[in-house]
Design a protein around this motif. Structure first.
Motif, PDB file in Angstrom:
ATOM      1  N   ASP A  23      -6.020  -2.285   3.011  1.00  0.00           N
ATOM      2  CA  ASP A  23      -4.775  -2.966   2.825  1.00  0.00           C
ATOM      3  C   ASP A  23      -5.328  -3.595   3.254  1.00  0.00           C
ATOM      4  O   ASP A  23      -4.637  -4.480   4.404  1.00  0.00           O
ATOM      5  N   ARG A  26      -0.113  -6.334   4.085  1.00  0.00           N
ATOM      6  CA  ARG A  26      -0.699  -7.185   4.251  1.00  0.00           C
ATOM      7  C   ARG A  26      -1.392  -6.081   5.762  1.00  0.00           C
ATOM      8  O   ARG A  26      -1.495  -6.948   7.376  1.00  0.00           O
ATOM      9  N   ASN A  79       5.609  -7.869   9.124  1.00  0.00           N
ATOM     10  CA  ASN A  79       4.298  -7.254   8.318  1.00  0.00           C
ATOM     11  C   ASN A  79       2.880  -8.986   8.517  1.00  0.00           C
ATOM     12  O   ASN A  79       2.894  -8.583   7.546  1.00  0.00           O
ATOM     13  N   THR A  98       4.521   0.195   7.581  1.00  0.00           N
ATOM     14  CA  THR A  98       4.034  -0.142   6.893  1.00  0.00           C
ATOM     15  C   THR A  98       4.319   0.980   5.156  1.00  0.00           C
ATOM     16  O   THR A  98       3.874   1.687   5.471  1.00  0.00           O
TER      17      THR A  98
HETATM   18  O1  LIG Z   1       4.803  -5.556   3.396  1.00  0.00           O
HETATM   19  C1  LIG Z   1       3.584  -5.705   2.969  1.00  0.00           C
HETATM   20  O2  LIG Z   1       2.632  -6.089   3.021  1.00  0.00           O
HETATM   21  C2  LIG Z   1       3.193  -4.922   2.079  1.00  0.00           C
HETATM   22  C3  LIG Z   1       4.492  -4.308   1.605  1.00  0.00           C
HETATM   23  S1  LIG Z   1       3.765  -3.139   0.025  1.00  0.00           S
HETATM   24  O3  LIG Z   1       2.925  -2.617  -0.441  1.00  0.00           O
HETATM   25  O4  LIG Z   1       4.093  -4.507  -1.497  1.00  0.00           O
HETATM   26  O5  LIG Z   1       5.538  -2.808  -0.974  1.00  0.00           O
HETATM   27  O6  LIG Z   1       2.964  -3.728   2.754  1.00  0.00           O
HETATM   28  P1  LIG Z   1       2.169  -3.126   3.426  1.00  0.00           P
HETATM   29  O7  LIG Z   1       1.663  -1.699   4.216  1.00  0.00           O
HETATM   30  O8  LIG Z   1       0.782  -3.989   4.255  1.00  0.00           O
HETATM   31  O9  LIG Z   1       0.672  -3.508   2.696  1.00  0.00           O
END
Ligand SMILES: O=C(O)[C@H](CS(=O)(=O)O)OP(=O)(O)O
Length: 237
Positions: A23, A26, A79, A98
């Motif tokens: 991921d 982020r 995050n 997240t």
């Molecule tokens: O906040 C983030 O960076 C994302 C949100 S989303 O996946 O774009 O809805 O979450 P992450 O779990 O870090 O991909």
């Protein structure tokens, strides 16, 4: 070494062998910054209610994460790698939940071993896999909200696979693609004004694409009550 690129929750469920849950924007970039800033442990959880319960039971724990890219009520941090980089987590336990990344960890139960994946420690991940010499590697891309594939995660998986197979990579091209248009994904990038400042400053983009900034991997290990924690393992150059 057999290397498979898998997508989303279903991919996490299918993952076998040494598994990298990726991921870039982020969660697992942020986790590296939190580690670098001294966290004693990161506890990745899929379910936000578990995160709140852990905070209730352990008031000294730090709550970090988002839904839809936005910091949630009662959370200490969103995050954001930008905010994590400015903080001091020395000796603290950080509970991280997240939309995508931590869901992947929660669903990778069939893997022999799980580490997190992002560009900020991609080189260390490659060196770690070479050291471990697994027969099977699964690269799981967690995508946008774990619901649809996202270019940054697939590109990171392909980057790691190319490195392992001795094939060329063009990181500048990857950054251009993500910056300039069709590759630009991630709900956090569309947040504006005060919401963006608190949850997702624009500098998060660069922070997540700071290739090989960190020389460690984050390995998922058991924690109390069926929970998991991330352990930092330095990987020599
Ligand atoms: O906040 C983030 O960076 C994302 C949100 S989303 O996946 O774009 O809805 O979450 P992450 O779990 O870090 O991909």
């Amino acid at each position: 070494m057999e290397i498979n690129i898998l997508q989303l929750i279903e991919g996490a469920k299918q993952a076998r062998g040494l598994t990298v849950v990726i991921d870039v924007f982020r969660a697992f970039s942020t986790a590296c910054y939190v580690t670098e800033r001294g966290a004693y442990r990161i506890v990745p959880v899929g379910d936000i209610e578990t995160a709140y319960r852990l905070k209730r039971d352990n008031p000294s724990y730090i709550l970090m994460g988002e839904r839809g890219g936005v910091i949630q009520p009662g959370f200490d941090f969103g995050n954001s790698p930008t905010h994590a980089e400015r903080a001091d987590f020395t000796g603290l336990t950080v509970v991280h939940t997240t939309s995508a990344g931590t869901q992947g960890i929660a669903n990778a139960g069939g893997a022999d071993e799980v580490v997190t994946g992002s560009f900020v420690n991609a080189g260390a991940i490659v060196r770690y896999i070479r050291e471990r010499k697994p027969e099977r590697v699964s690269l799981v891309c967690m995508g946008l909200g774990a619901k649809s594939p996202a270019d940054e995660d697939t590109l990171c998986a392909e980057y790691i696979k190319n490195e392992l197979e001795g094939k060329p990579n063009d990181f500048e091209r990857i950054v251009r693609h993500l910056r300039e248009g069709e590759g630009r994904t991630g709900s956090f990038m569309d947040l504006e004004g005060e919401v963006s400042e608190r949850s997702a400053p624009k500098s998060d983009f660069e922070k997540c694409l700071d290739l090989d900034r960190f020389s460690f991997v984050l390995k998922v290990e058991p924690f109390e009550e069926g929970l998991k924690q991330l352990r930092k393992i330095e990987v020599a150059p």
